[in-house]
Scaffold this motif. Structure first.
Motif, PDB file in Angstrom:
ATOM      1  N   LYS A   6     -28.837  -4.109  -1.353  1.00  0.00           N
ATOM      2  CA  LYS A   6     -28.147  -5.104  -0.538  1.00  0.00           C
ATOM      3  C   LYS A   6     -27.865  -4.562   0.876  1.00  0.00           C
ATOM      4  CE  LYS A   6     -24.040  -7.488  -0.874  1.00  0.00           C
ATOM      5  NZ  LYS A   6     -22.721  -7.138  -1.374  1.00  0.00           N
ATOM      6  N   LYS A  29     -29.569  -5.916   4.291  1.00  0.00           N
ATOM      7  CA  LYS A  29     -28.681  -6.451   5.319  1.00  0.00           C
ATOM      8  C   LYS A  29     -28.880  -5.699   6.646  1.00  0.00           C
ATOM      9  CE  LYS A  29     -23.954  -7.873   6.166  1.00  0.00           C
ATOM     10  NZ  LYS A  29     -22.549  -7.795   5.765  1.00  0.00           N
ATOM     11  N   ASP A  51     -32.072  -6.906   8.176  1.00  0.00           N
ATOM     12  CA  ASP A  51     -31.885  -8.280   8.648  1.00  0.00           C
ATOM     13  C   ASP A  51     -31.117  -8.307   9.967  1.00  0.00           C
ATOM     14  OD1 ASP A  51     -33.332  -9.408   6.652  1.00  0.00           O
ATOM     15  OD2 ASP A  51     -31.622 -10.113   5.467  1.00  0.00           O
TER      16      ASP A  51
END
Lengths: 149, 148
Positions: free
Chosen positions: A106, A110, A113
């Motif tokens: 995760k 992230k 991103d």
């Protein structure tokens, strides 16, 4: 050896890290590196942003060529710092290397991103840690072309 | 280290120069791990590959992309914009690997969220060393996000 930025001799690095042992290790590893560099440390996310935006006492701080950013930071975490950086027209191109103890999918996702340039997990062993810091400096200070001023 | 132990790292090389393709592929073949390297030779095909269009319906989503800038049909910056503007592709690291040394190209690549920018050395031995540095850094110590 200079794969780096045009014109200047010293690479400016901002290390955003609150763990004193990690700060010391990274500082010492960078000091011995073949490419001349100057490493500044911010101990939390707020301080990092103040330095980057030259606010208050940081009026004279130098814009870094590369940022090493921890994720777990007091006051403002690494994701928030990254997000602010990427929205600032003056700071958005600075390469950001995430250096974190996390290796959760995760967090990795992230970070990319939010346009982190790369994600490195801090190894637990000391020798491994030094090796990784050396690869980061070798890659970002002598292989990559950094953005021009 | 990045992907599960069982599957190989998927690399997409976007490059039109046959000499460069050969050098990169051979250097990586002799490298420290086995990789799946797919080569596409122009920008249009790169986008088709990534979006699994036409002949690329069963293409694997790459873990990492090596992208030249001067490409036929669609240049590298356009490809980069499409990748970084696509929700399902934007977390794939893109390494720009180009002969250009121009400040404009470097700035433009970082502005469009290239993960790093590397100039191809003219000297052959140095080129090989550069490929090996990419391998050591990106294929060995970096975490990529495996999105399938």
């Amino acid at each position: 050896m200079n794969g780096i930025k045009t014109g200047t001799s010293q690479v400016e690095i901002l290390l955003v890290e609150d763990n004193p042992a990690d700060v010391r290790l990274i500082k010492e590893t960078f000091k011995d590196f073949k490419v001349s560099n100057n490493l500044t440390v911010a101990r939390d996310g707020m301080e990092a942003m103040a330095m980057l935006k030259k606010e208050g006492q940081y009026l004279d701080s130098v814009k870094p060529d590369v940022i090493l950013l921890d994720l777990n930071l007091p006051r403002k975490n690494g994701f928030e710092v990254l997000e602010e950086l990427r929205m600032d027209p003056d700071l958005r191109r600075i390469p950001v290397v995430i250096l974190s103890t996390s290796d959760s999918e995760k967090d990795v996702m992230k970070s990319y991103d939010l346009h982190a340039n790369c994600f490195v997990t801090k190894p637990v062993g000391l020798d491994e840690f030094i090796k990784i810091v050396m690869s980061i400096e070798n890659f970002w200070l002598s292989v990559v072309k950094l953005p021009p001023e | 280290m990045l992907s599960g132990a069982s599957d190989k790292l998927e690399i997409l090389l976007v490059e039109d120069n046959p000499g460069d393709i050969r050098l990169i592929v051979e250097t990586l073949k002799e490298g420290r791990k086995d990789y799946n390297i797919n080569v596409v030779k122009d920008g249009e095909e790169a986008v088709n590959y990534l979006l699994k269009r036409d002949s690329h319906k069963s293409a694997a989503t790459p873990d990492i992309i090596l992208l030249d800038l001067k490409l036929p049909r669609k240049d590298g910056i356009e490809v980069l914009k499409e990748i970084k503007g696509d929700e399902s592709l934007k977390s794939i690291p893109v390494i720009v690997l180009t002969s250009s040394n121009a400040d404009d190209d470097i700035a433009n690549a970082y502005k469009n969220h290239a993960n790093c920018y590397i100039t191809k050395p003219i000297d052959l031995d140095k080129f090989v060393v550069t490929i090996q540095s990419i391998e050591d850094f990106w294929f060995t110590i970096i975490k990529t996000s495996k999105k399938k």
